[in-house]
Design a protein around this motif. Structure first.
Motif: not given
Length: 135
Positions: A34-38, A74-86
């Motif tokens: 969250e602190r790093h823009g996810g 968390l949602v992980r995309d095909e590249v391997g990046s993560y973002r927090i679930n909206a």
């Protein structure tokens, strides 16, 4: 067939975090993301940096990521990046949830005929158009 009315309080509900029994490492990793823009974009996670920042081992960070993805936080995309679930973000922020709900049900903005007209060139042109001339 009637369409059901959109209810943000029913659509964007997630279980409270305390009911998910997250470990300290999982909470730390979620906070780090969250602190790093996810919240707004998928970010890559350098596990060694995360482990150093949250003061846990790399294996603990990997386990925390796996559980957070399994829970859907968390949602992980095909590249391997993560973002927090909206949905998690919207469930914890009722004001933002109401704003999103209003955006989903409000009518779209459409330009009218005046919007397609050319803009005036200068104030002098506008004054010339308003001048009454004798015939």
């Amino acid at each position: 067939m009637t369409a059901h009315a959109f209810d943000p309080d029913a659509e964007f509900v997630t279980p409270p975090l305390y009911t998910l029994r997250l470990t300290a490492a999982q909470r730390c990793v979620l906070d780090w993301i969250e602190r790093h823009g996810g919240l707004f974009a998928a970010i890559s996670l350098p596990v060694d940096d995360v482990a150093r920042d949250v003061d846990h081992s790399e294996s603990t960070v990997y386990e925390a990521l796996a559980r957070l993805v399994t829970l859907g936080l968390l949602v992980r995309d095909e590249v391997g990046s993560y973002r927090i679930n909206a949905r998690y973000v919207l469930s914890s922020n009722p004001e933002l949830r109401r704003l999103v709900a209003a955006a989903l049900v409000d009518p779209p903005i459409t330009p009218d005929t005046r919007a397609g007209e050319p803009r005036k060139v200068s104030n002098a042109d506008a004054r010339r158009r308003r001048t009454i001339r004798s015939v």
